[in-house]
Write an enzyme that holds these catalytic residues in place. Structure first.
Site, mmCIF file in Angstrom:
data_model
loop_
_atom_site.group_PDB
_atom_site.id
_atom_site.type_symbol
_atom_site.label_atom_id
_atom_site.label_comp_id
_atom_site.label_asym_id
_atom_site.label_seq_id
_atom_site.Cartn_x
_atom_site.Cartn_y
_atom_site.Cartn_z
ATOM 1 N N ASP A 37 5.233 36.765 13.239
ATOM 2 C CA ASP A 37 4.891 35.424 13.710
ATOM 3 C C ASP A 37 4.609 35.365 15.211
ATOM 4 O O ASP A 37 5.218 34.563 15.935
ATOM 5 C CB ASP A 37 6.032 34.434 13.377
ATOM 6 N N GLU A 205 1.886 26.355 6.837
ATOM 7 C CA GLU A 205 2.898 26.479 7.895
ATOM 8 C C GLU A 205 2.275 27.045 9.160
ATOM 9 O O GLU A 205 1.062 27.200 9.247
ATOM 10 C CB GLU A 205 4.062 27.370 7.404
#
Ligand SMILES: *[C@@H]1O[C@H](CO)[C@@H](O)[C@H](O)[C@H]1NC(C)=O
Ligand SMILES: *[C@@H]1O[C@H](CO)[C@@H](O)[C@H](O)[C@H]1NC(C)=O
Ligand SMILES: *[C@@H]1O[C@H](CO)[C@@H](O)[C@H](O)[C@H]1NC(C)=O
Ligand SMILES: *[C@@H]1O[C@H](CO)[C@@H](O)[C@H](O)[C@H]1NC(C)=O
Ligand SMILES: *[C@@H]1O[C@H](CO)[C@@H](O)[C@H](O)[C@H]1NC(C)=O
Ligand SMILES: *[C@@H]1O[C@H](CO)[C@@H](O)[C@H](O)[C@H]1NC(C)=O
Ligand SMILES: *[C@@H]1O[C@H](CO)[C@@H](O)[C@H](O)[C@H]1NC(C)=O
Ligand SMILES: *[C@@H]1O[C@H](CO)[C@@H](O)[C@H](O)[C@H]1NC(C)=O
Length: 583
Positions: A37, A205
């Site tokens: 991420d 997301e």
């Protein structure tokens, strides 16, 4: 046309081309090993430096911040979460495994760096959104305590975006992706509003908002973090929509391809000093059979790709490969002021007065920090470990505050060798154990311990090497039984060197030698990397040392020394291994 004008035009054309299109090659991943991420930002005010952060879950220190001026050489400059007091729950409320710091966003605004992230723990108080700030990311202690921002929908993956009018918008996960106006002074979040639904995949997301050429752009992750993962983008003239999906979606993805780099998604975009756009994403090496063969111990890593984003038009990205080419900034010539970590070996001798390297991690903030002491009196150049009662797995009653004596670093190369020396005589009572581990989390690890077995007033007991694997969700294969080998009697008073090395991209060898005669090394066991890979595990392999009494109440202390991690090679395609420097 006037010849002079024509020539001037040509010169101008060449000059412009040179400023923007001198391509060089580089390799992915840019942050190898478990670095999922990524969120990155370019800061011209800090000497044209790129800064990135990645998810850290229960690893402590957490929220690592990396800096680079050339996008290729990365230094770990600080950990935004390095003091338990910043977020005390990391010591007390993390009894399970897949908790802690989830995906973050890193931004710079008016002299301040903002790292906003989601925090999950076992207090059943929902997901918290916390913000860390600093005006000097090179100074670890300058990062603030966690400042709580309201999280109206208990969402993850917060973004932070400043609109032209100065209002701050926090986008976050949701179906559709949602956002709230937030007040950075109070932490209050306004009524959630809908942004964009994505392109039809689940798990919307990882949103990031940008503004360019009069449009809001919303970049999101879709499809889940596995083989269907992707980054997609939409734009709108108004933050309230309607959002128009890019005709080039997905912007970045490896789904339905046979590329070696899979799971590409969860991106961030930024522009360099010359105006070129770049994307970062997470990716997993192993090809599309990855979840079938279940061998990808380094988990999700950070990759870089060039993006072409003409004025008023949509961004288009190059596919993520091991070898890439793009208009990179010039190679950094200056030696950085902090030790480089990415790609460098560990040569750590615990010299008196030194501290634990920035890139090493505990599993949670240590409940008993005194369990790790460098060069205590009478034992120079050692690390003293005070054993935890729990072994690395712990039993059903294990609580975060019980503590784990484990100190580790990431596996950052496909092929590597890791070794640590264990000093003799640490054992007295049955169960006393010191060892090295390849550790994903408490339910996924491979250990090579020196363990004292037996031992009572009536028997002397034996000291053995025990190679043992723990994999709580091995559904596609059987977890191998422990391999127990008595320590040769001639080694009993010797310092013993324990090794974990990657024999190849799929198997780990555990071996031992007397430190004084390392050539006399004995192979004790070979284990598959499938044991430390898992589709439901968000972390990647850590290599480290541990000490435990295996449930015993005794106090046990032991000494380790000469910590070495040697990179050997990086696999960047099915048949392409890049040897590490100096080999
Ligand atoms: C980089 O920029 C910062 C902030 O402007 C400054 O304090 C620092 O000295 C600069 N460092 C280098 C190596 O130029
Ligand atoms: C998103 O999709 C859901 C159902 O798939 C639908 O109910 C909703 O109206 C959509 N929202 C937007 C903003 O497009
Ligand atoms: C996955 O494994 C199964 C059996 O274990 C095999 O039949 C299949 O071909 C494999 N798929 C891929 C893509 O390798
Ligand atoms: C086992 O293999 C199947 C595919 O054959 C895969 O879908 C599944 O995720 C694997 N399970 C684990 C725990 O690796
Ligand atoms: C340089 O790389 C970028 C990104 O791949 C590409 O768009 C561009 O065409 C390349 N330029 C040259 C001169 O090859
Ligand atoms: C750790 O301890 C638990 C509980 O005492 C035990 O069941 C387990 O086998 C041990 N595992 C390892 C790897 O030491
Ligand atoms: C790695 O070595 C093991 C033997 O220890 C072997 O079974 C496996 O096939 C090898 N893997 C690769 C990718 O060569
Ligand atoms: C350790 O101490 C606990 C609590 O005092 C006790 O219940 C347990 O039986 C002891 N364990 C051993 C192995 O002596």
């Amino acid at each position: 046309m006037n010849l002079l004008l024509l020539l001037a035009g040509l010169v101008l054309q060449i000059a412009t081309k040179q400023a923007y299109a001198l391509n060089t090659t580089y390799n992915n991943p840019i942050l190898p090993g478990w670095h999922s991420d990524p969120s990155c930002t370019f800061v011209s005010e800090w000497n044209n430096t790129f800064f990135c952060t990645t998810s850290s879950f229960l690893a402590f220190p957490g929220c690592p911040v990396f800096a680079s001026t050339d996008l290729v050489h990365w230094d770990l400059i600080s950990n935004a979460l390095s003091r338990p007091a910043q977020l005390p729950q990391i010591q007390t409320s993390t009894n399970a495994q897949t908790l802690g710091i989830f995906a973050s966003t890193l931004r710079f605004r008016d002299g301040t760096f903002y790292l906003i992230t989601a925090w999950l723990d076992t207090d059943n108080d929902g997901v918290q959104i916390v913000l860390f700030t600093t005006t000097n990311p090179y100074d670890e202690n300058s990062w603030t305590n966690a400042f709580q921002i309201q999280n109206p929908l208990s969402a993850i993956d917060p973004d932070i975006f400043w609109d032209d009018d100065g209002n701050v918008i926090m986008a976050y996960s949701g179906s559709p992706i949602k956002a709230s106006y937030i007040d950075l002074a109070t932490g209050n979040a306004g009524e959630p509003f809908d942004l964009w639904n994505g392109t039809g995949y689940n798990y919307q997301e990882g949103p990031h908002l940008y503004k360019k050429d009069g449009y809001y752009y919303l970049l999101i992750a879709e499809g889940g973090t596995e083989l269907h993962h992707s980054s997609t983008i939409a734009r709108s003239k108004s933050i309230k929509g309607p959002w128009e999906s890019s005709p080039h979606n997905p912007l970045a993805s490896a789904r339905y391809t046979d590329r070696y780099f899979q799971t590409v998604g969860h991106s961030d975009l930024f522009q360099d000093a010359a105006g070129n756009w770049w994307g970062v994403a997470l990716a997993t090496r192993a090809g599309p059979v990855l979840y079938n063969e279940t061998i990808y111990p380094m988990g999700r890593e950070s990759v870089l790709y060039p993006v072409s984003w003409p004025k008023g038009d949509w961004p288009v990205a190059d596919p993520v490969m091991g070898e890439m080419s793009g208009p990179l900034p010039p190679k950094s010539s200056k030696k950085s002021s902090v030790p480089t970590f990415m790609g460098e070996p560990d040569i750590v001798d615990f010299v008196p007065g030194s501290s634990i390297p920035k890139h090493w991690v505990f599993w949670r903030a240590p409940a008993k920090p005194e369990s790790f002491t460098i060069s205590p009196p009478g034992h120079p150049n050692t690390l003293r470990l005070t054993a935890s009662k729990a072994n690395l797995t712990g039993d059903a009653s294990f609580k975060a505050l019980d503590g784990l004596t484990l100190l580790a670093r990431r596996q950052t190369n496909t092929l590597f060798e890791f070794s640590v020396d264990v000093h003799p005589g640490f054992y007295k009572t049955q169960g006393d154990e010191i060892g090295v581990t390849a550790f994903l989390h408490q339910d996924h690890h491979i250990d090579l311990g020196i363990v004292f077995m037996g031992g009572s007033p009536h028997s002397k007991g034996t000291l053995s090497f025990r190679c043992r694997a723990t994999d709580s969700d091995a559904t596609n294969f059987t977890v191998p039984s422990p391999v127990v080998t008595p320590v040769p009697s001639s080694w009993l008073s010797e310092t013993i060197r324990l090794y974990i090395r990657a024999e190849n991209s799929t198997h780990y060898q555990l071996s031992a030698a007397p430190a004084a005669w390392p050539h006399d090394s004995r192979l004790l066991a070979t284990f598959t990397g499938a044991l430390i890979s898992g589709p439901d595990v968000f972390t990647g392999n850590l290599l480290g040392v541990y000490a435990t009494t295996n449930g015993g109440n005794q106090t046990m202390q032991g000494y380790v020394s000469r910590w070495r991690y040697t990179p050997v090679a990086q696999q960047i395609d099915y048949d392409d291994f890049v040897r590490s420097r100096g080999l």
